[in-house]
Design a protein around this motif. Structure first.
Motif, PDB file in Angstrom:
ATOM      1  N   ILE A 134       0.820  -1.210   0.000  1.00 35.54           N
ATOM      2  CA  ILE A 134       0.000   0.000   0.000  1.00 35.54           C
ATOM      3  C   ILE A 134       0.852   1.257   0.000  1.00 35.54           C
ATOM      4  N   THR A 135       2.092   1.191   0.486  1.00 33.30           N
ATOM      5  CA  THR A 135       2.915   2.394   0.624  1.00 33.30           C
ATOM      6  C   THR A 135       3.118   3.136  -0.694  1.00 33.30           C
ATOM      7  N   PRO A 136       3.535   2.484  -1.782  1.00 35.30           N
ATOM      8  CA  PRO A 136       3.704   3.239  -3.038  1.00 35.30           C
ATOM      9  C   PRO A 136       2.404   3.864  -3.529  1.00 35.30           C
ATOM     10  N   PHE A 137       1.285   3.186  -3.272  1.00 38.62           N
ATOM     11  CA  PHE A 137      -0.007   3.756  -3.667  1.00 38.62           C
ATOM     12  C   PHE A 137      -0.285   5.034  -2.895  1.00 38.62           C
ATOM     13  N   PHE A 138      -0.058   5.022  -1.581  1.00 36.80           N
ATOM     14  CA  PHE A 138      -0.279   6.228  -0.790  1.00 36.80           C
ATOM     15  C   PHE A 138       0.638   7.369  -1.227  1.00 36.80           C
ATOM     16  N   VAL A 139       1.843   7.046  -1.630  1.00 36.72           N
ATOM     17  CA  VAL A 139       2.769   8.078  -2.104  1.00 36.72           C
ATOM     18  C   VAL A 139       2.229   8.760  -3.358  1.00 36.72           C
ATOM     19  N   ALA A 140       1.637   7.974  -4.265  1.00 40.61           N
ATOM     20  CA  ALA A 140       1.153   8.518  -5.536  1.00 40.61           C
ATOM     21  C   ALA A 140      -0.286   9.000  -5.488  1.00 40.61           C
ATOM     22  N   ARG A 141      -1.078   8.510  -4.543  1.00 40.92           N
ATOM     23  CA  ARG A 141      -2.517   8.777  -4.500  1.00 40.92           C
ATOM     24  C   ARG A 141      -2.853  10.260  -4.429  1.00 40.92           C
ATOM     25  N   ILE A 155      -2.051  12.587  -6.169  1.00 44.57           N
ATOM     26  CA  ILE A 155      -2.325  13.143  -7.495  1.00 44.57           C
ATOM     27  C   ILE A 155      -3.822  13.125  -7.791  1.00 44.57           C
ATOM     28  N   LEU A 156      -4.534  12.146  -7.239  1.00 45.57           N
ATOM     29  CA  LEU A 156      -5.978  12.067  -7.425  1.00 45.57           C
ATOM     30  C   LEU A 156      -6.736  12.924  -6.430  1.00 45.57           C
ATOM     31  N   CYS A 157      -6.204  13.056  -5.214  1.00 50.77           N
ATOM     32  CA  CYS A 157      -7.033  13.621  -4.146  1.00 50.77           C
ATOM     33  C   CYS A 157      -6.336  14.647  -3.274  1.00 50.77           C
ATOM     34  N   GLY A 158      -5.185  15.159  -3.692  1.00 46.07           N
ATOM     35  CA  GLY A 158      -4.560  16.231  -2.937  1.00 46.07           C
ATOM     36  C   GLY A 158      -5.425  17.481  -2.956  1.00 46.07           C
ATOM     37  N   ALA A 159      -5.409  18.228  -1.838  1.00 48.82           N
ATOM     38  CA  ALA A 159      -6.212  19.448  -1.751  1.00 48.82           C
ATOM     39  C   ALA A 159      -5.451  20.683  -2.181  1.00 48.82           C
ATOM     40  N   GLY A 160      -4.136  20.552  -2.442  1.00 45.79           N
ATOM     41  CA  GLY A 160      -3.342  21.691  -2.857  1.00 45.79           C
ATOM     42  C   GLY A 160      -2.941  22.568  -1.681  1.00 45.79           C
ATOM     43  N   ARG A 161      -1.795  23.245  -1.837  1.00 46.09           N
ATOM     44  CA  ARG A 161      -1.321  24.091  -0.736  1.00 46.09           C
ATOM     45  C   ARG A 161      -0.327  25.119  -1.254  1.00 46.09           C
TER      46      ARG A 161
END
Length: 511
Positions: A173-180, A182-188
């Motif tokens: 799951i770790t690599p998925f969480f690292v890349a995920r 891109i789909l659901c970041g809220a931006g900052r």
């Protein structure tokens, strides 16, 4: 699955106000505000085990950080903690008001009951200000950082089979969480924990993670949290407590956050994840991907390959499709349930939009939409990324007062796609999801407000009213206590005495 969100809270012009007391005030005022939603039902801490680690050991209380001792907060008079008729928990977590949505069984339900939490929090802030007419109103924000070095969480929870080896779960799951993100970041706006470097990044939380795996949630934050507190049958289930996600105001991002994660977890449980996507430096990769909104950065895998975040997500998407084809015996887009098909379809559409630069990405992906707004301000006023006005725009994006938040205003104009309806959300503010034990919990609070002394995810504590001992009703199975299984039972017994008599007949102790 379910989502819990700590909200940012402030009083304009009052930077030194005690955030714990302020958070407690808004929760207490909401609980006492005559909404017919909470009455005196408090949270039941019995059975909680925040220091159990999924790697097979327990942390000593003497060595634990005070923030980890969440089962001791019941003794803190500042910490309001109540159960709502929709099955949710509304309380003070550290220095923030938190809404923990009830357990649900689909990504769509996550959206509905999470947005119900926005309504609850906005009303809590309003009533928390109403008895102080000479003070500025309390303001709440559905975000994860104040831009000055503090971060607070939006956590997800997934029911996972305990038979799945935890080491395999972490590795895959770790690599998925690292890349995920891109789909659901809220931006900052700003790079670094203190926003010390000018710029814009994909995730609001990435810079606050310092470890690959660990038990902590407020310091040395890990990509994979190891808290082993299932809130269910411990022999059957594990609750994967995910602390790496952002609070989402884009409904498509929110849907994909929980939907894709659920599908990847099913893939891992099945044992069909045949490719090793392990990263050389997961924490470094997490930040590198977040710091590159142009999506060109590649990260190194242990086998020597370098892949971009979009490529990692495509690999996971392909493996999920292969798993579902094997499970269903054919094309999952034709044979899967409606929720699965929706997530698969949107997963592919969003990745394609990001890969091609299609304008639809700004309607679906939160960090893209926020970046577009910020770039508009930069172009209009000639602002650099270090201009403090951009930090204010970032904050205003997540404002929780109706009509003030930029994200919700964009949604109202059709610039962020909406998946839920106002009618669904209004009902979810007061009513629990019918598909899990949350329905029984919420209905007990609604129908027997004076008898429900306390409740938690896994039990309800009832007072018969005869001066005798309290009766604990266990609810360790998340898929029992549903409307289909318990509505007739509750209808048969408008009195608590009759309900308890039937529930405990023959030694039974739960619905």
């Amino acid at each position: 699955m379910g989502v819990e969100t700590e909200y940012g809270i402030a009083v304009p012009g009052r930077p030194l106000v005690d955030p714990v007391l302020l958070s407690g005030r808004v929760v207490q005022r909401y609980a006492a505000g005559g909404h017919g939603r909470v009455h005196r039902t408090r949270w039941d801490y019995a059975g909680e085990s925040p220091l159990e680690d999924a790697r097979g050991f327990s942390v000593s209380r003497a060595l634990a950080h005070e923030s980890q001792l969440t089962d001791e907060w019941a003794d803190d008079p500042r910490v309001a903690n109540v159960v709502l008729t929709n099955g949710a928990r509304l309380y003070v977590d550290h220095a923030h008001p938190e809404y923990s949505a009830p357990e649900v069984t689909s990504p769509r339900e996550v959206l509905v009951w999470d947005r119900a939490g926005e309504v609850v929090m906005a009303e809590a802030a309003r009533v928390g200000s109403s008895d102080l007419p000479d003070e500025p109103p309390v303001e709440i924000y559905k975000n994860n950082t104040d831009g000055k070095g503090a971060s607070y969480g939006t956590h997800e929870n997934y029911l996972v089979a305990r038979a799945t080896p935890f080491e395999r779960l972490v590795d895959q799951i770790t690599p998925f969480f690292v890349a995920r993100q891109i789909l659901c970041g809220a931006g900052r706006v700003g790079l670094g924990q203190n926003s010390e470097t000018p710029g814009y990044q994909i995730s609001s939380r990435a810079d606050f993670f310092e470890a690959r795996v660990g038990l902590e949630t407020t310091f040395r934050r890990p990509i994979v949290n190891t808290r082993d507190e299932p809130h269910a049958h411990a022999s059957r289930y594990r609750r994967l407590h995910v602390i790496i996600g952002d609070a989402n105001l884009s409904e498509v991002s929110a849907l994909l956050k929980v939907g894709t994660t659920s599908l990847v977890l099913a893939l891992i449980e099945s044992g069909r994840m045949s490719e090793d996507l392990s990263l050389v430096d997961p924490v470094g990769a997490l930040k590198a991907i977040s710091h590159d909104p142009d999506l060109t950065t590649t990260v190194e895998l242990v086998d020597g390959r370098r892949l971009a975040g979009l490529q990692l997500l495509r690999r996971y998407e392909e493996h999920v499709h292969a798993h579902l084809r094997a499970e269903l015996g054919g094309d999952p887009l034709a044979l899967a349930d409606d929720d699965t098909r929706e997530v698969l379809t949107r997963w592919d559409a969003v990745l394609t939009a990001l890969e091609t630069g299609a304008p639809e990405a700004a309607r679906w992906v939160e960090w893209v939409a926020k970046r577009q707004v910020l770039e508009g301000f930069r172009a209009r006023d000639g602002l650099g990324w270090d201009d403090p006005r951009l930090l204010l725009v970032d904050l205003q994006w997540s404002h929780g007062t109706p009509g003030k938040g930029l994200a919700r205003r964009l949604e109202a104009r059709g610039r962020l796609e909406r998946l839920t309806t106002e009618e669904e959300i209004d009902r979810a503010v007061d009513h629990a999801p019918p598909t899990t034990r949350a329905w029984f919990r919420g209905e007990c609070v609604r129908r027997h407000p004076d008898a429900v002394v306390a409740a938690s995810w896994q039990s309800i504590l009832l007072d018969r009213g005869d001066g005798g001992p309290l009766q604990r009703i266990a609810t360790p199975e998340p898929l029992k206590g549903t409307r289909a299984l318990t509505e007739a039972l509750l209808d048969r017994h408008p009195d608590v005495e009759g309900l308890l008599t039937e529930l405990t007949a023959g030694g039974a102790a739960g619905p």
